[in-house]
Write an enzyme that holds these catalytic residues in place. Structure first.
Site: not given
Ligand SMILES: Cc1cc2nc3c(=O)[nH]c(=O)nc-3n(C[C@H](O)[C@H](O)[C@H](O)COP(=O)(O)O)c2cc1C
Ligand SMILES: Cc1cc2nc3c(=O)[nH]c(=O)nc-3n(C[C@H](O)[C@H](O)[C@H](O)COP(=O)(O)OP(=O)(O)OC[C@H]3O[C@@H](n4cnc5c(N)ncnc54)[C@H](O)[C@@H]3O)c2cc1C
Ligand SMILES: Cc1cc2nc3c(=O)[nH]c(=O)nc-3n(C[C@H](O)[C@H](O)[C@H](O)COP(=O)(O)OP(=O)(O)OC[C@H]3O[C@@H](n4cnc5c(N)ncnc54)[C@H](O)[C@@H]3O)c2cc1C
Ligand SMILES: Cc1cc2nc3c(=O)[nH]c(=O)nc-3n(C[C@H](O)[C@H](O)[C@H](O)COP(=O)(O)O)c2cc1C
Ligand code: FES
Ligand code: FES
Lengths: 263, 308, 308, 263
Positions: C25, C74, C77, C134, C169, C197, C248, C270
Site C-alpha cells: 500500500s 511523510a 495518507l 501509519c 498491518k 515504516t 526493504g 519502496t
Molecule cells: C511513499 C509511501 C507511502 C506509503 N503509504 C502507505 C499507506 O497508505 N498505507 C500503509 O499501510 N502503508 C503505507 N506505506 C508503507 C508500505 O506499505 C510498507 O509497509 C513500507 O514502506 C515498508 O516496506 P518497503 O521497505 O518495501 O517499502 C507507504 C510507504 C511509502 C514508502
C-alpha cells in the site's frame, strides 16, 4: 599498520573469475610479511559499507602490493570493474604472518583455490629451504599461472575437482601421497595451508596425526581488521580459558593444533 | 584567528569534553587498537568496549553480517573482564589526554553496582556509561532497558556506587523512548546516550539458517541514522539532562544533524570500521563548518534546530 | 515440466493468492499507474493506497527524503477518499485478474468500521488491510497500533462491519510486536502484515530545518530489512494466523528470506520506485529458485528456517 | 512510458559542473514531448536508492535522448563519472509537457541556470512562431553553448549574477525590459520558464500582472515519477478543493496561475 589511498596500477583477470590487482604502496610493502592481510575499501560511499580483507599475495619492486582475488559477491564484483588509475583506501598490513620455516626445513604449501594467495607471498619471501606447492582448483579454467605473480620458479603440483588438469580429486590427495612417500622426512618438514574450511580441516588432521608442524591461514567475516570489534572469532581447541581467537589480530595464521576444527 | 576559534568545548553537566566527538563503545576497542593510526588526543573522548565483572568470551561465530548501508553484530559483549581491564588497560588509558569513559554491563542490578564500585576513584576514568541496551546477550541487557522502572533501578544502583558522572545508554527497541529517558533522568543520571543498535536478523537462503550464530543481532551504521536522529530529538524534548547522539554518523555533516537536533555531543560507532581515522576527520569537519559560518562556539549550534 | 511447476499458490486462511508477491500500500498507487509497464495479472496481489472516508490532501511538501539505502516519507495518507475510489478506481480494478486488497485508515475506531461497511460486498475487493500503523498523520494512526487493546478494538470493529478477510498491518515502532500481534489475533484478524515504516527524521544542516515539512517520516527500503525480518520471524513464532512480510524487499532473494522465516506471502514497497517492474521479476526469481532446487510447492519453502 | 536499459553514447562536461549526456533510446525519443522528463537510475544497487528526475533537453537523429545536468549531489556526481558504453535504466517519458505555442505567438523562454534544459527541447520542437531565449547563469563559466545541443540557431540573451558575461543581474531583469518595450505585443506573447523557485516566482508575478500566459516547469523531490507515491506535491492556488498538485503527473509544467507561489 597504516591507512592510505593507493593507486591501482593494474587489475586483470588471470583465471576464471580470478583477478590480480597491483596497488602502489611502498609504505605497506615495506612492512608486509607473508600471511598478513589488508582491508580494502572497494569504493567510497556507504554501500557496501565494510572493508574487505585480502591476503597480501606478493610484492614487486618495493612498491607494488599484489592482491589475488576471486569474484564471489558484491564487493569483489566492484573491484573487478576497477581500472588502472582508480584508487582504493587500504588499511594494512594487518595480523600476524606465518612463522617462517627455518633453513633446513622442507615447506609444503597446500592451497585450495584462491587460498593460494598468502602462500605465494610465503614462497616469494622464503628463499631458504626447499618448497613444494600443491594447488587444488575446481577445474582447469581456474588455475592460476604462477609466473604472472612470482619472480621465481617453483616446484608445484595441481589437482582439479573435475579432473580437467592434474590429479583428479582434492588437493589433499596430493598431500596424503606426499606424506606417505618413503623418502618423506617428517622431522624436517612443515606444512602451510590456506583454503576452504573443510580442506584445511583435512590438512590439519593429517598433520596432527603425523606430528608435522602445520600453520593455517583462516578466514572470518571482519568489521575492523584491527582487534577492535571482536567480530572475527574462531573457536580455540583449548578446553578452558580463552574459547575464541580473533582472526584479525591473533591470526589470521594459526598453528592447526590451536584451533577447534569441529566448529 | 586563535587555535581555539571556533571553540568546540562542550559541557555535559559535570563532564567536559574538548570537543563533542566521542568514540562509541564496542567499536573502538580499548583505544589502543587505533593508536598507530591517529593522535587519540584529538578526540573528545573514548568509550571502551562494554566491561563486565568477569571476562566474557562472547557468542559463537559468525558474529557479523553486512546489511544494506549497515551491519548486524552479535558480539555478545566479549571483553577482558574487570580484573584484566584494571591491570592491562587502565595504565595505558591513563596516559591519554582525552576523556576515557567505561561502558559497563551487568547480568543483574547488583553486578552493575559492583562494577561501578570497582571503578570508584580510578584515575583516568572520567565517567561511566551504563549499557542497559545490548540486544546480544541472553539475560539482562536489553530486557532492562525496555522497562522504565528497571532502567531507573539500574541507574540508582550505579549512582549509589560511584563518584563519577553516570551516562545511561538507551535502547531504540521501545515504543516510547521518552518514557525510559524520563525514568532514568528522575533516577538521577547525569546524561543519556542513544541509540544502541536496533534488533535485526538475516537469513542465508541457501542453508536456510540464520547468518548470525546468535540468530539476532544489533543493526548499526548509516541505515539507522534517521531513526536515531528522531529518537535523539524526541529525548532532547523530553528531558533536561544532556543527551549524546549516536547512530550511523559517518561524517561531520551527519554529526551536525544530531548537534543541531540538540545532542550536546555525539558518538561514532560503525564508521570506525569503514574509516579508522574518521574521528579526527569529524572534529576537523565540525571545526571548519563553524569557522566558515562564523560560529564562535559550538554551543551556538547545539539545539539550534528550527522546527517546521 | 508443466507451467504450474513449481506451484507458487499460497493460502492465507480464507485468502488465496496465485503467488506470494503482493504490492504494498502507498507504493503502487491504485495499480493503474503501473499498467503500461507490466502485466499486472502476473502479481499475487495489489494493495491500493490507504483509503480514508473523505479525500485527504496529505502533508505539505517536501514529503520525501532519500536516506542511506532507504527513504523517509511523510505523505500523510493523501488519497482520493471513499467516494471517488468507488466511482473511479473500483471499476478498473475489477477488470484485473489478481487479488485487490484495500488498505483502510480511520481517524477513529468508528471510521474504520464505516469504511469496512462501505466496502462490504464490493466485488473485486478480496480483503481489507487495516492500517493501524501509519506514522505520518496527526491523530490516530500509529497511536492505535502501539497499544494492544486499541489494536484489538479496531480489529473487532472492522470484522463486525465486513464480509471480507481482514489483514491487520502492524507498526514496528513498539517494544514487543508479538504482544500486539497476539492481541490482534485474539480479536479475530485473519492475517497480519508487517512491518510498516520505522519513524525517522532528517535535518538540513544549512537551514537547520527538518527535511520533511512534517518533521517526522516513515523509513522504508533496504535499510530496514534486517529489522523487518526479525519482527516477522518473531510474530510468526507468536501467532497461528498467517503473516505477510514487508520491509526493504528489493529482489527475490530478499523475498525468500521472509518466506523461509515463515511469512506466507510478502509485500514489495519502496522497490517499486527503484524498479517499477520489480514485482513480476520477483515472482520469476522465486519460480526459478524453486525450480532449480526441485522445490515443487512454495509451501515447502515457507517456514523452512533452520534455527541455529 | 517505458522502462529500459539505455546505452550512454556520450557524457561530457560542457560548462562548469554542467554535463550533456546522450542516451540511445529510439523508443523514448519517439514518444518524447517538450516539458516531459525521465527518471534515471544512476547506478544499479541500492545506494543511492531512488531514481533521479531529468528533463528531456533535446533529441537527436530519432534515437538520442539528451540530458543536460548539473552536478549538485551524490547522484549527479555518479552520473558525471559515467562514460560511453555504460548503461542506465531510464523510465520515461513522464509527465505532461508544455502546451505548445501556436503559430502566431511569440514565445519568450526564461531560463535560470540548468532550468534551460526543458526550454531547449521546447525550442527544438517549436519551429513555428518566433522564439526568444533568456538565460541567467551565476557566471560566464556556467554558460551553456547552445550549438552543442541544438541543431538550429536562435535568438538569445544572457544575464550573469556576477556580470562576467551579458547583463549583470538576474535574468528577470531581461524579461522585465522586454515586457516593458513599447513594441512588445503582450496579446501575441507567451512565456515559458524553468529555473530556481524564487526566479520562477518573479517571472510568474510579471506574467500574471500583465496577463501574459505563462507556463512554468517545476521541480519536486520524487520517488516514483508516475503518480503512485504522492510524494511530489506542490501547493495549488485554489482556495478550495484540491490543495496539492503532483508534479510528476499533473505537471511538471503548470500554468503559473494554478500554483501558490508563496509556498
Ligand atoms: C511513499 C509511501 C507511502 C506509503 N503509504 C502507505 C499507506 O497508505 N498505507 C500503509 O499501510 N502503508 C503505507 N506505506 C508503507 C508500505 O506499505 C510498507 O509497509 C513500507 O514502506 C515498508 O516496506 P518497503 O521497505 O518495501 O517499502 C507507504 C510507504 C511509502 C514508502
Ligand atoms: C584474512 C583474510 C584474507 C583473505 N584473503 C583473500 C584473498 O587473498 N583473496 C580472496 O579472493 N579472498 C580472500 N579472503 C576472502 C575475502 O575477504 C572475501 O571473498 C570477500 O570479503 C568477499 O567480499 P564480497 O563483497 O565479494 O562478498 P559478499 O558475500 O557480498 O560479502 C559480504 C560480507 O561478507 C564478508 N565475506 C564474504 N566472504 C568472506 C570470506 N570468505 N571471508 C571473510 N569475509 C567474507 C565480506 O567481507 C562482507 O563483509 C580473505 C579473507 C580473510 C578473512
Ligand atoms: C521534473 C524535473 C526535471 C528536472 N530536470 C533537471 C535537468 O534537466 N537537469 C538537472 O540538472 N536537474 C534537473 N532536475 C533536478 C534533478 O532532479 C536534481 O538535481 C537531482 O535529482 C539531484 O540529484 P543528486 O543525487 O545529485 O542530489 P542529492 O541532493 O544527493 O539528491 C538527494 C535526493 O533529493 C532529490 N533532489 C535533489 N535536488 C532536487 C531537485 N532540484 N529537484 C528534485 N529532486 C531533487 C534527488 O532526486 C534525490 O532523491 C529536475 C527535477 C525535476 C523534478
Ligand atoms: C561491533 C559492535 C559492538 C558494540 N558493542 C557495544 C558495547 O559493548 N556496549 C555498548 O553500549 N554498545 C555497543 N555497540 C553499540 C554502539 O556503541 C552504537 O551504539 C551503535 O553501533 C550505533 O552507532 P553506529 O551506527 O555509529 O555504529 C556496539 C556496536 C557494534 C557495531
Ligand atoms: S575484525 Fe574486528 S576484531 Fe577482528
Ligand atoms: S513522484 Fe510519486 S507521485 Fe509524483
Amino acid at each position: 599498520m597504516i591507512e592510505q589511498k593507493t593507486e591501482i596500477i593494474f587489475n586483470r583477470e588471470i583465471a576464471r573469475d580470478t583477478f590480480l590487482m597491483g596497488l602502489r604502496s611502498p609504505e605497506i610493502v615495506a612492512r608486509a610479511k607473508p600471511g598478513q592481510f589488508v582491508m580494502l575499501r572497494v569504493r567510497p560511499g556507504i554501500d557496501p559499507l565494510l572493508r574487505r580483507p585480502f591476503s597480501i599475495c606478493a610484492v614487486q619492486d618495493d612498491e607494488l602490493l599484489l592482491i589475488l582475488y576471486r569474484v564471489v559477491g558484491k564487493g569483489t564484483a566492484i573491484m573487478a570493474e576497477a581500472s588502472g588509475g582508480d584508487s582504493f583506501s587500504v588499511l594494512g598490513p594487518l595480523g600476524n604472518g606465518f612463522a617462517l620455516p627455518d633453513r633446513h626445513q622442507q615447506s609444503i604449501l597446500v592451497a585450495g583455490g584462491i587460498g593460494v594467495a598468502p602462500l605465494l607471498f610465503l614462497a616469494q619471501y622464503t628463499r631458504t629451504g626447499p618448497i613444494q606447492l600443491m594447488m587444488g582448483f575446481g577445474s582447469a579454467a581456474e588455475i592460476i599461472a604462477l609466473e604472472l605473480i612470482l619472480d621465481r620458479t617453483m616446484d608445484f603440483v595441481i589437482a582439479t575437482d573435475d579432473g580437467s588438469a592434474g590429479h583428479a580429486g582434492p588437493v589433499t590427495d596430493l598431500l596424503e601421497a606426499r606424506l606417505n612417500q618413503d623418502e618423506f622426512e617428517r622431522d624436517a618438514a612443515s606444512i602451510f595451508t590456506c583454503g576452504p574450511g573443510p580442506m584445511m580441516k583435512k590438512v590439519a588432521a593429517m598433520a596432527l596425526e603425523r606430528g608435522i608442524p602445520c600453520q593455517a591461514s583462516l578466514e572470518a567475516v571482519m568489521a575492523c581488521g584491527i582487534g577492535a570489534c571482536q567480530g572475527c572469532s574462531v573457536k580455540t581447541s583449548s578446553k578452558e580459558g580463552q574459547t575464541y581467537f580473533h582472526v584479525c589480530t591473533d591470526g589470521p595464521v594459526f598453528p592447526v593444533m590451536a584451533i577447534d576444527w569441529n566448529h | 584567528m586563535s587555535a581555539s576559534y571556533p571553540d568546540l568545548n562542550v559541557k555535559l553537566g559535570p563532564l567536559e569534553f574538548k570537543n563533542p566527538v566521542i568514540m562509541a563503545s564496542g567499536t573502538f576497542g580499548y583505544g589502543q587498537e587505533f593508536d598507530a593510526l591517529m593522535d587519540l588526543n584529538l578526540l573528545g573522548g573514548i568509550i571502551v568496549k562494554g566491561l563486565s565483572l568477569r571476562p566474557k568470551q562472547g557468542n559463537p561465530p559468525p558474529r557479523i553480517v553486512e546489511t544494506p548501508c549497515g551491519m548486524l553484530n552479535a558480539i555478545g559483549l566479549a571483553n577482558v573482564g574487570l580484573e584484566v581491564f584494571m591491570k592491562d588497560k587502565i595504565p595505558w588509558l591513563q596516559t591519554l589526554d582525552t576523556r576515557v569513559i567505561v561502558n559497563i554491563y551487568g547480568h543483574s542490578i547488583d553486578e552493575y553496582g559492583e562494577l561501578a564500585n570497582a571503578l570508584k576513584g580510578v584515575e583516568g576514568v572520567s565517567a561511566l556509561e551504563v549499557n542497559i541496551s545490548c540486544p546480544n546477550v541472553a539475560c539482562g541487557g536489553m530486557a532492562f532497558g525496555t522497562d522504565p522502572s528497571v532502567s531507573a533501578r539500574v541507574t540508582e544502583e550505579v549512582l549509589k556506587n560511584t563518584d563519577k558522572p553516570v551516562i545511561v545508554k538507551l535502547t531504540p527497541n521501545v515504543t516510547d523512548i521518552g518514557l525510559i529517558a524520563r525514568a532514568v533522568e528522575e533516577a538521577g543520571a547525569h546524561a543519556l546516550s542513544l541509540i544502541n543498535t536496533l534488533t535485526g536478523m538475516a537469513i542465508d537462503i541457501e542453508s536456510r539458517r540464520p547468518r548470525l550464530a546468535n540468530t539476532f543481532g544489533g543493526l548499526s551504521g548509516p541505515a539507522i541514522r534517521p531513526v536515531a536522529l528522531r529518537m535523539v530529538y524526541q529525548v532532547v524534548q523530553s528531558v533536561d539532562i544532556p543527551v549524546i547522539g549516536i547512530g550511523g554518523i559517518m561524517d561531520h555533516q551527519d554529526a551536525l544533524e544530531f548537534l543541531i537536533a540538540g545532542a550536546k555531543a555525539i558518538q561514532v560507532g560503525t564508521a570506525n570500521f569503514v574509516n579508522p581515522c574518521v574521528g579526527p576527520n569529524i572534529v576537523e569537519g565540525i571545526r571548519d563548518f563553524c569557522r566558515e559560518r562564523g560560529i564562535a562556539h559550538i554551543d551556538d549550534l547545539i539545539g539550534s534546530f528550527e522546527p517546521a
